[in-house]
Design a protein around this motif. Structure first.
Motif, PDB file in Angstrom:
ATOM      1  N   TYR A 154       0.790  -1.014   0.146  1.00 12.30           N
ATOM      2  CA  TYR A 154       0.113  -0.118   0.059  1.00 12.30           C
ATOM      3  C   TYR A 154       0.937   1.262   0.172  1.00 12.30           C
ATOM      4  O   TYR A 154       1.704   1.657   0.867  1.00 12.30           O
ATOM      5  N   ARG A 155       0.539   2.289  -0.988  1.00 11.00           N
ATOM      6  CA  ARG A 155       1.319   3.479  -1.208  1.00 11.00           C
ATOM      7  C   ARG A 155       2.806   3.460  -0.913  1.00 11.00           C
ATOM      8  O   ARG A 155       3.472   4.083  -0.002  1.00 11.00           O
ATOM      9  N   LYS A 156       3.492   2.509  -1.759  1.00  9.79           N
ATOM     10  CA  LYS A 156       5.088   2.457  -1.719  1.00  9.79           C
ATOM     11  C   LYS A 156       5.522   3.472  -2.675  1.00  9.79           C
ATOM     12  O   LYS A 156       5.028   3.611  -3.910  1.00  9.79           O
ATOM     13  N   SER A 157       6.510   4.458  -1.960  1.00  9.59           N
ATOM     14  CA  SER A 157       6.891   5.376  -3.178  1.00  9.59           C
ATOM     15  C   SER A 157       7.683   4.899  -4.150  1.00  9.59           C
ATOM     16  O   SER A 157       8.592   3.852  -3.924  1.00  9.59           O
ATOM     17  N   VAL A 158       7.563   5.551  -5.313  1.00  7.25           N
ATOM     18  CA  VAL A 158       8.537   5.491  -6.495  1.00  7.25           C
ATOM     19  C   VAL A 158      10.011   5.466  -6.033  1.00  7.25           C
ATOM     20  O   VAL A 158      10.792   4.551  -6.447  1.00  7.25           O
TER      21      VAL A 158
END
Length: 408
Positions: free
Chosen positions: A387-391
């Motif tokens: 969930y919502r891992k940054s690039v």
């Protein structure tokens, strides 16, 4: 034969030799003792209390690992906590040393992320025991870890949290006094990027390569059409630009990107029971993004299920393009439902990022963008559920991977 099995077999053979050398009374007594030990091992079970102890110890190991990634007092307190070397369920001294080494690896990862202006201030981990098996004096426990981390507000608009689920197998050995020693801690996830607290130093690892190939769908008959050459994807750069990308210019105005993001964030760990899962047959990542795209307005494109020119799902079957990374990309470009972006930081809400871990142009993993702030896209995906891992954290973990960005 495993080493443990070999040692037990050798011990039994030696026991027979010794019995033969003993007088009859001693032989009978020794035989009865050996039989009693064998029966005790065969009858050994793990009760609910011990299962809870297994989960508690797994939680302690994983919490200690994750704490090495944190910035602040929680990191100092939890990382300094020693793993139990004694008790009803405890770790071996060799495993404790290995976990100390793992902590050093994760501290290095924290430093790499800090250099990219990303940090976490807190974390919470839950461990659920999925299965316990006992064979003689050995036990294995398969567990699911769910960890949520709080983003540090460095730029000010980071999302509140990121999270993941990871599966592990714990191996225990029974001591004569009835206690259990944790001797091994093995990750079970094979598809997709490793969890952020994985002890594998993925900056030096090309990553898994099995996530793209899902099991062949059921053949419902029909002749294949002549597809011709599939469209070629364009690789995306992974260096963060100094100037933020402009607002998203969509492939079509008819899609609801907010609905795509909401769907993905609702089902990142709570799978939608209306769809089949493909975790055990190559990975569920592309099946997951297909569901999200359908929630945002993508319609079925009927036709032969093995053709990259078609994309659909029903109660008994689906196209290969619905579940396969490479077929999905070919369909998306052929149908003009997507086009390639030249940089991963240009991804907007509802856009898709795919990865080729090994650089062989056969892509391995699909993710959907569900949040963006200060020019940084955040990705949600299955395999490993995330969930919502940054690039920026993804590129930091896999600097040698090849990336393909798709504007939907």
């Amino acid at each position: 034969m495993r080493n443990g099995s070999y040692r037990r077999a050798t011990a039994l053979a030696l026991g027979v030799t010794l019995l033969a050398a003993l007088p009859p009374a001693a032989t009978a007594h020794a035989a009865e003792s050996a039989a009693a030990r064998t029966t005790a091992e065969a009858d050994r079970t793990v009760d609910a209390e011990t299962t809870d102890d297994f989960a508690t110890l797994a939680d302690a190991v994983l919490t200690r690992r994750t704490s090495a990634l944190l910035d602040g007092s929680q990191a100092t307190r939890r990382t300094a906590a020693a793993l139990p070397l004694k008790g009803d369920v405890h770790v071996t001294s060799s495993l404790a040393r290995a976990e100390d080494t793992a902590t050093d690896v994760l501290r290095d990862r924290r430093a790499r992320l800090a250099a990219l202006d990303e940090a976490y201030t807190a974390a919470e981990t839950e461990v659920d025991v999925d299965e316990v098996r006992v064979t003689g004096d050995r036990a294995t426990a398969q567990v699911t870890e769910t960890t949520m981390l709080t983003y540090k507000k460095i730029e000010g608009e980071e999302p509140p949290t990121t999270g993941f689920q990871a599966k592990h197998e714990l191996t225990f050995a029974a001591a004569p006094d009835g206690t259990w020693e944790l001797t091994g801690f093995t990750p079970l996830d094979e598809e997709g990027p490793a969890a952020i607290n994985s002890v594998v130093d993925t900056a030096e690892d090309s990553g898994p390569t099995s996530a793209g190939a899902a099991e062949e769908p059921i053949d419902e008959g029909g002749e294949p059409e002549t597809d011709g050459p599939a469209p070629q994807e364009t690789q995306a750069g992974s260096t963060q630009p100094t100037v933020q990308a402009q607002a998203k210019v969509s492939a079509t105005a008819s899609y609801d990107y907010t609905a795509m993001a909401k769907y993905a964030e609702k089902h990142w760990k709570n799978y939608n029971s209306n769809y089949r899962k493909f975790n055990d047959v190559g990975g569920d990542c592309t099946n997951f993004i297909s569901q999200a795209l359908r929630a945002g307005g993508w319609k079925n494109n009927t036709g032969w299920y093995k053709s990259y020119k078609n994309w659909w799902y029903n109660s008994s079957n689906q196209t290969t393009s619905w579940i396969n990374v490479n077929y999905w990309a070919s369909f998306a470009l052929h149908s003009d439902r997507a086009y390639n972006l030249d940089n991963v930081y240009k991804l907007g809400i509802g856009d898709i990022l795919q990865m080729d871990f090994s650089g062989n142009r056969s892509k391995d993993h699909s993710m959907i963008t569900t949040y963006k702030s200060n020019g940084v896209p955040y990705l949600t995906y299955h395999s490993t559920n995330t969930y919502r891992k940054s690039v920026k954290s993804l590129v930091a973990q896999y600097p040698r991977a090849t990336y393909y960005a798709f504007r939907t």
